[in-house]
Scaffold this motif. Structure first.
Motif, PDB file in Angstrom:
ATOM      1  N   UNK A 227      14.100   4.382  -9.913  1.00  0.00           N
ATOM      2  CA  UNK A 227      15.435   4.547 -10.145  1.00  0.00           C
ATOM      3  C   UNK A 227      16.318   3.878  -9.015  1.00  0.00           C
ATOM      4  N   UNK A 228      15.610   4.312  -7.843  1.00  0.00           N
ATOM      5  CA  UNK A 228      16.301   3.483  -6.748  1.00  0.00           C
ATOM      6  C   UNK A 228      16.353   2.123  -6.611  1.00  0.00           C
ATOM      7  N   UNK A 229      15.303   1.425  -7.300  1.00  0.00           N
ATOM      8  CA  UNK A 229      15.365   0.135  -7.257  1.00  0.00           C
ATOM      9  C   UNK A 229      16.084  -0.567  -8.584  1.00  0.00           C
ATOM     10  N   UNK A 230      16.049   0.380  -9.435  1.00  0.00           N
ATOM     11  CA  UNK A 230      16.893   0.034 -10.751  1.00  0.00           C
ATOM     12  C   UNK A 230      18.208  -0.106 -10.284  1.00  0.00           C
ATOM     13  N   UNK A 231      18.843   0.847  -9.642  1.00  0.00           N
ATOM     14  CA  UNK A 231      20.233   1.012  -9.228  1.00  0.00           C
ATOM     15  C   UNK A 231      20.629  -0.283  -8.545  1.00  0.00           C
ATOM     16  N   UNK A 232      19.772  -0.613  -7.614  1.00  0.00           N
ATOM     17  CA  UNK A 232      20.007  -1.966  -6.747  1.00  0.00           C
ATOM     18  C   UNK A 232      20.092  -3.140  -7.495  1.00  0.00           C
ATOM     19  N   UNK A 233      19.080  -2.925  -8.465  1.00  0.00           N
ATOM     20  CA  UNK A 233      19.158  -4.398  -9.508  1.00  0.00           C
ATOM     21  C   UNK A 233      20.335  -4.241 -10.257  1.00  0.00           C
ATOM     22  N   UNK A 234      20.761  -2.957 -10.725  1.00  0.00           N
ATOM     23  CA  UNK A 234      21.924  -2.970 -11.875  1.00  0.00           C
ATOM     24  C   UNK A 234      23.145  -3.454 -11.238  1.00  0.00           C
ATOM     25  N   UNK A 235      23.433  -3.274  -9.711  1.00  0.00           N
ATOM     26  CA  UNK A 235      24.515  -3.721  -8.891  1.00  0.00           C
ATOM     27  C   UNK A 235      24.810  -5.414  -9.140  1.00  0.00           C
ATOM     28  N   UNK A 236      23.525  -5.718  -9.435  1.00  0.00           N
ATOM     29  CA  UNK A 236      23.704  -7.250  -9.222  1.00  0.00           C
ATOM     30  C   UNK A 236      23.593  -7.910 -10.683  1.00  0.00           C
ATOM     31  N   UNK A 237      23.515  -7.205 -11.781  1.00  0.00           N
ATOM     32  CA  UNK A 237      23.365  -7.847 -12.974  1.00  0.00           C
ATOM     33  C   UNK A 237      24.483  -8.157 -13.521  1.00  0.00           C
ATOM     34  N   UNK A 238      24.494  -9.289 -14.495  1.00  0.00           N
ATOM     35  CA  UNK A 238      25.845  -9.616 -15.052  1.00  0.00           C
ATOM     36  C   UNK A 238      25.507  -9.892 -16.581  1.00  0.00           C
ATOM     37  N   UNK A 241      22.973 -12.479 -16.800  1.00  0.00           N
ATOM     38  CA  UNK A 241      21.584 -11.889 -16.451  1.00  0.00           C
ATOM     39  C   UNK A 241      21.487 -10.475 -16.525  1.00  0.00           C
ATOM     40  N   UNK A 242      21.354 -10.026 -17.605  1.00  0.00           N
ATOM     41  CA  UNK A 242      21.225  -8.530 -17.929  1.00  0.00           C
ATOM     42  C   UNK A 242      20.018  -8.126 -17.183  1.00  0.00           C
ATOM     43  N   UNK A 243      20.279  -6.798 -17.422  1.00  0.00           N
ATOM     44  CA  UNK A 243      18.855  -5.786 -16.664  1.00  0.00           C
ATOM     45  C   UNK A 243      17.678  -6.018 -17.896  1.00  0.00           C
ATOM     46  N   UNK A 244      16.551  -6.105 -17.272  1.00  0.00           N
ATOM     47  CA  UNK A 244      15.412  -6.032 -18.287  1.00  0.00           C
ATOM     48  C   UNK A 244      15.383  -5.021 -19.374  1.00  0.00           C
TER      49      UNK A 244
END
Length: 427
Positions: A227-238, A241-244
């Protein structure tokens, strides 16, 4: 909860028995339901306590005549030590306890539990409210007016797990699910915590930061890290380039895992289960997540396109009786899925101390079992039944229920034929 060290078998963790206190609160017009609740708790302790590692103690219960109770101060001592509060109301609000500003003993017990829950996170609180007939609603007295106002407030706020029941049989089914669901969640959490403590490398344990979840938190170490890694990725998603999709599926899985009593609607579906199976080499799942994936596979078994056997194997389920246990402790759809899965691979029921074939088969045909479970059980027994099962099947046949009588007859015939064939071969 009180702990008690004992030696025992079954599927629960060896050597540990935990006691869960369930407080039953109601005015004096639900005596029959209170007796039914006590019988259900006794039944649970006799059939499932050893397997799950938890014994339920019902408090706030008295064997005296209706209206003869204990002083509220003594009742409150039981109340303040309970793990699960179950409140019941019908037409009566109850008598004043002599403690301001409460208008009834039920109100004091409920509000006292709500205050403790806000401070300590326990007890879990559930409400079972009996349906009211039109005549009572048309001319409510002082007691019923207070009951109606309370029900309206509870349902409008939507903060608690509250449901209605029509009669004693309906109450038995819902109370049993309430108690079993709470205990099963505790048992799963305990097993997961112990498994993670056994498997975690010593170095990781010593270097774990203060923000890492402890062994009794809802999330596993692996889940919290994801979840910590997911939140970091989610902040950069557009949008470009959406979340997987498989990352989102795992988030949904974790949301199911951390659900608590009163907020435990499961939304993991067949599509999510397939995504996570496809990405199984990408993720490191904790044991609770594996259990959630197994539950999802069982709930969606009828769709014939969801992973299941991988998760059974990952939990070492072919050795520890996991499918037979799932036929008696999960939701109806999961229980039916487990029975169908057992039939498909001719899965035997492994005898465990205090929790073997007789106990499991009897629970398939318990009074509160739904017909979907009964039919699936009869289909399994048609293929894998033994002569010792015939007493339960004959009782089901005698019920003469149109939905189960045909399957019961088929099971009786096929088991009898198999037994006759075996005897002929021996002779």
């Amino acid at each position: 909860m009180n702990n008690k060290r004992i030696q025992r078998g079954g599927l629960a963790m060896a050597g540990t028995r935990r006691f869960v206190k369930v407080f039953l609160a109601s005015p004096g017009d639900l005596t029959e339901e209170r007796r039914a609740a006590k019988a259900i708790v006794d039944d649970f302790n006799g059939q499932l306590a050893d397997a799950l590692g938890y014994q339920v103690e019902l408090v706030g219960w008295e064997d005296t005549l209706p209206g003869v109770g204990r002083p509220q101060a003594i009742i409150n001592r039981d109340l303040d030590g309970c793990d699960l509060f179950v409140g019941m109301l019908w037409k009566r609000w109850g008598t004043p306890p002599g403690t301001e500003p409460y208008t009834s003993g039920f109100e004091e017990e409920f509000k006292r539990s709500m205050t403790r829950n806000a401070k300590e996170g326990r007890p879990a609180i559930s409400l079972l409210l009996k349906d009211l007939d039109a005549a009572s609603l048309a001319d409510p007295g002082d007691h019923l007016k207070k009951v109606i106002a309370f029900k309206e407030q509870v349902f409008s706020e939507k903060k608690l797990l509250a449901g209605t029941f029509a009669d004693v049989r309906d109450f038995e089914s819902k109370f049993r699910k309430c108690v079993q669901g709470y205990v099963i969640a505790l048992s799963n959490q305990e097993r997961t915590s112990e498994s993670e403590k056994d498997q975690a490398p010593l170095a990781e344990t010593q270097t774990m930061s203060s923000t890492e979840p402890g062994p009794t938190t809802p999330l596993s170490v692996e889940g919290a890290r994801f979840l910590r890694n997911f939140l970091a990725t989610a902040e950069k998603a557009t949008d470009e380039q959406p979340l997987a999709a498989d990352d989102v599926a795992r988030v949904r899985l974790l949301s199911v895992i951390v659900a608590v009593h009163g907020n435990d609607q499961q939304s993991l579906g067949a599509h999510d289960g397939n995504l996570l199976f496809k990405a199984r080499t990408k993720f490191e799942f904790g044991r609770r997540e594996l259990s959630g994936l197994l539950d999802d596979g069982l709930a969606n078994f009828k769709q014939e396109n969801v992973p299941l056997w991988h998760w059974v194997a990952a939990l070492d389920g072919f050795k520890n009786n996991i499918l037979p246990v799932c036929t008696v402790v999960d939701t109806t759809s999961q229980r039916v899925g487990a029975l169908k899965a057992m039939r498909l691979i001719s899965e035997p029921i492994v005898e465990k101390e205090h929790f073997g074939r007789k106990e499991i088969v009897s629970m398939w045909f318990a009074e509160n079992s739904e017909n979907a479970i009964r039919v699936a059980a009869l289909e399994y027994l048609s293929d894998c039944g033994q002569p010792s099962d015939l007493s339960f099947i004959n009782e089901e046949f005698a019920r003469n229920d149109t939905q189960t009588v045909g399957a019961a007859a088929d099971a009786i015939i096929r088991i009898t034929l198999r037994d006759d064939t075996c005897c002929s071969q021996v002779r």
